[in-house]
Enzyme design. Sequence first.
Site, PDB file in Angstrom:
ATOM      1  N   GLU A  13      24.769  48.322 -87.589  1.00 44.23           N
ATOM      2  CA  GLU A  13      24.261  47.848 -86.225  1.00 44.23           C
ATOM      3  C   GLU A  13      24.894  48.537 -85.266  1.00 44.23           C
ATOM      4  O   GLU A  13      24.249  48.743 -84.222  1.00 44.23           O
ATOM      5  CB  GLU A  13      24.412  46.254 -86.303  1.00 44.23           C
ATOM      6  CG  GLU A  13      23.680  45.680 -87.329  1.00 44.23           C
ATOM      7  CD  GLU A  13      21.951  45.489 -87.285  1.00 44.23           C
ATOM      8  OE1 GLU A  13      21.529  46.348 -86.379  1.00 44.23           O
ATOM      9  OE2 GLU A  13      21.567  45.129 -87.662  1.00 44.23           O
ATOM     10  N   ARG A  17      22.429  50.473 -82.789  1.00 43.91           N
ATOM     11  CA  ARG A  17      21.969  49.912 -81.575  1.00 43.91           C
ATOM     12  C   ARG A  17      22.804  50.580 -80.629  1.00 43.91           C
ATOM     13  O   ARG A  17      22.535  50.714 -79.113  1.00 43.91           O
ATOM     14  CB  ARG A  17      22.341  48.546 -81.648  1.00 43.91           C
ATOM     15  CG  ARG A  17      21.276  47.784 -82.729  1.00 43.91           C
ATOM     16  CD  ARG A  17      21.323  46.241 -82.783  1.00 43.91           C
ATOM     17  NE  ARG A  17      20.446  45.867 -83.771  1.00 43.91           N
ATOM     18  CZ  ARG A  17      19.819  44.747 -83.891  1.00 43.91           C
ATOM     19  NH1 ARG A  17      19.738  43.961 -82.825  1.00 43.91           N
ATOM     20  NH2 ARG A  17      19.270  44.419 -85.053  1.00 43.91           N
ATOM     21  N   ASP A 146      14.726  50.526 -96.045  1.00 46.94           N
ATOM     22  CA  ASP A 146      13.609  51.203 -94.974  1.00 46.94           C
ATOM     23  C   ASP A 146      14.524  52.415 -94.138  1.00 46.94           C
ATOM     24  O   ASP A 146      13.965  53.507 -94.670  1.00 46.94           O
ATOM     25  CB  ASP A 146      13.477  50.232 -94.072  1.00 46.94           C
ATOM     26  CG  ASP A 146      14.675  49.197 -93.232  1.00 46.94           C
ATOM     27  OD1 ASP A 146      15.789  49.502 -93.746  1.00 46.94           O
ATOM     28  OD2 ASP A 146      14.090  48.305 -92.679  1.00 46.94           O
ATOM     29  N   GLU A 280       7.945  47.034 -85.902  1.00 48.87           N
ATOM     30  CA  GLU A 280       7.499  48.041 -86.953  1.00 48.87           C
ATOM     31  C   GLU A 280       5.951  48.436 -86.869  1.00 48.87           C
ATOM     32  O   GLU A 280       5.731  49.269 -86.986  1.00 48.87           O
ATOM     33  CB  GLU A 280       7.842  47.519 -88.335  1.00 48.87           C
ATOM     34  CG  GLU A 280       9.350  47.502 -88.737  1.00 48.87           C
ATOM     35  CD  GLU A 280      10.437  46.502 -88.053  1.00 48.87           C
ATOM     36  OE1 GLU A 280       9.703  45.290 -87.675  1.00 48.87           O
ATOM     37  OE2 GLU A 280      11.451  46.628 -88.043  1.00 48.87           O
ATOM     38  N   THR A 366      16.474  54.827 -85.399  1.00 51.68           N
ATOM     39  CA  THR A 366      15.914  53.716 -86.132  1.00 51.68           C
ATOM     40  C   THR A 366      15.744  52.424 -85.135  1.00 51.68           C
ATOM     41  O   THR A 366      15.110  51.607 -85.416  1.00 51.68           O
ATOM     42  CB  THR A 366      16.248  53.329 -87.573  1.00 51.68           C
ATOM     43  OG1 THR A 366      15.519  52.347 -88.246  1.00 51.68           O
ATOM     44  CG2 THR A 366      17.717  52.725 -87.460  1.00 51.68           C
TER      45      THR A 366
HETATM   46  C1  DMJ Z   1      15.857  47.362 -86.218  1.00 49.63           C
HETATM   47  O1  DMJ Z   1      16.996  46.885 -85.894  1.00 49.63           O
HETATM   48  C2  DMJ Z   1      15.771  48.642 -86.885  1.00 49.63           C
HETATM   49  O2  DMJ Z   1      14.551  49.158 -86.474  1.00 49.63           O
HETATM   50  C3  DMJ Z   1      15.956  48.537 -88.258  1.00 49.63           C
HETATM   51  O3  DMJ Z   1      15.910  49.863 -88.797  1.00 49.63           O
HETATM   52  C4  DMJ Z   1      15.430  47.708 -88.839  1.00 49.63           C
HETATM   53  N1  DMJ Z   1      14.546  46.929 -88.094  1.00 49.63           N
HETATM   54  C5  DMJ Z   1      15.127  46.202 -86.909  1.00 49.63           C
HETATM   55  C6  DMJ Z   1      14.187  45.318 -85.922  1.00 49.63           C
HETATM   56  O4  DMJ Z   1      13.169  44.852 -86.762  1.00 49.63           O
END
Ligand code: DMJ
Length: 388
Positions: A13, A17, A146, A280, A366
Amino acid sequence: MHINKNAEVSVFEVNIRFIGGLLAAYYLSGQEVFKVKAVQLAEKLLPAFNTPTGIPWAMVNLKSGVGRNWGWASAGSSILAEFGTLHMEFVHLTYLTGNPAYYQKVMHIRKLLAKMDRPNGLYPNYLNPRTGRWGQHHTSVGGLGDSFYEYLLKAWLMSDKTDTEARKTYDDAIEAIERHLIRKSNGGLTFIGEWKNGHLERKMGHLTCFAGGMFALGADGSPDDKAGHYLQLGAEIAHTCHESYDRTVLKLGPEAFKFDSGLEAVAVRQNEKYYILRPEVIETYWYMWRFTHDPKYRQWGWEAVQAIDKYCRVSGGFSGVKDVYSSNPTYDDVQQSFFLAETLKYLYLLFSSDELLPLENWVFNTEAHPLPVLHLGNITLPGSETQR
Ligand code: DMJ
């Protein structure tokens, strides 16, 4: 920003982030302070890689550097979507600082994974960082798996398509996923299930909906002339995920939905009926819009805007809702940070011109933080010759 705290943080995270956000802020603004902070924070994550295998712990104490894994993760395992979602940011860190450590850490993970046996060609979600063995054989393109797949494709894209090893690994993984996890429901909806305890669970998570955009993004460059096929697969996933929204009362998608015993794209269990402002589905609409310009993607995005505005807006911002099938939903009283970083950003991009952050030049991490494609030409990244 005080980062010398006696506090445990999630390596994944913090990377996606904070480091991703700071790097994007640096590239977009040119202000050194963002780069400096990204590097300071990244240094704090490096002790997490001090494991017998080099597969990082899920958590690290910012002050002591002591790492550990989540108690719930299969026999002390690290998680595929966590240790497999560091590549983009870490390559940028080496590129910007000249410090080979970041590049070497993520390339080591890649090499280790390449050597492992994969049941049915699939990557299990759990890997033990002490033994280097897989934990439970649970495979998912949603939670826990994912963004590992996403970063294989994006490693290739951000290298200006020179990292062919990443592309091949992505192609092989996607082929196995298509063979074992992707099915069509009786009602004709394409869905991506999960492999659990030796069988296919016919359930798809909201998180899995990002894969529609990923298939479309990876279509160009796919082997055996299958670009059209993957764009079509992306469109089918987008359609299924739109149905998961459309079959609710609030027109917002549930956390997970089933394709079983006559059920089609609807949540069954009460604890799967919530919507927490996740991005998503809108992310997939945006990629599909960029690649097809089919107006239905803007229309579907606008439906989501209206629903979010109607049902999630509260006096202090926006909140998740606990049941998308109830006409009188209660709030969870949380505005997740990915609502701003991703959901609203992808909506903004969906209604903007393709000239804004063109996909030839930018790759989104992501958490939707845009990082530039690295046109390395004949520059060698420090550390690329001496991998651990
Ligand atoms: C986000 O923090 C990122 O996209 C992560 O890869 C998985 N999904 C969450 C949001 O739903």
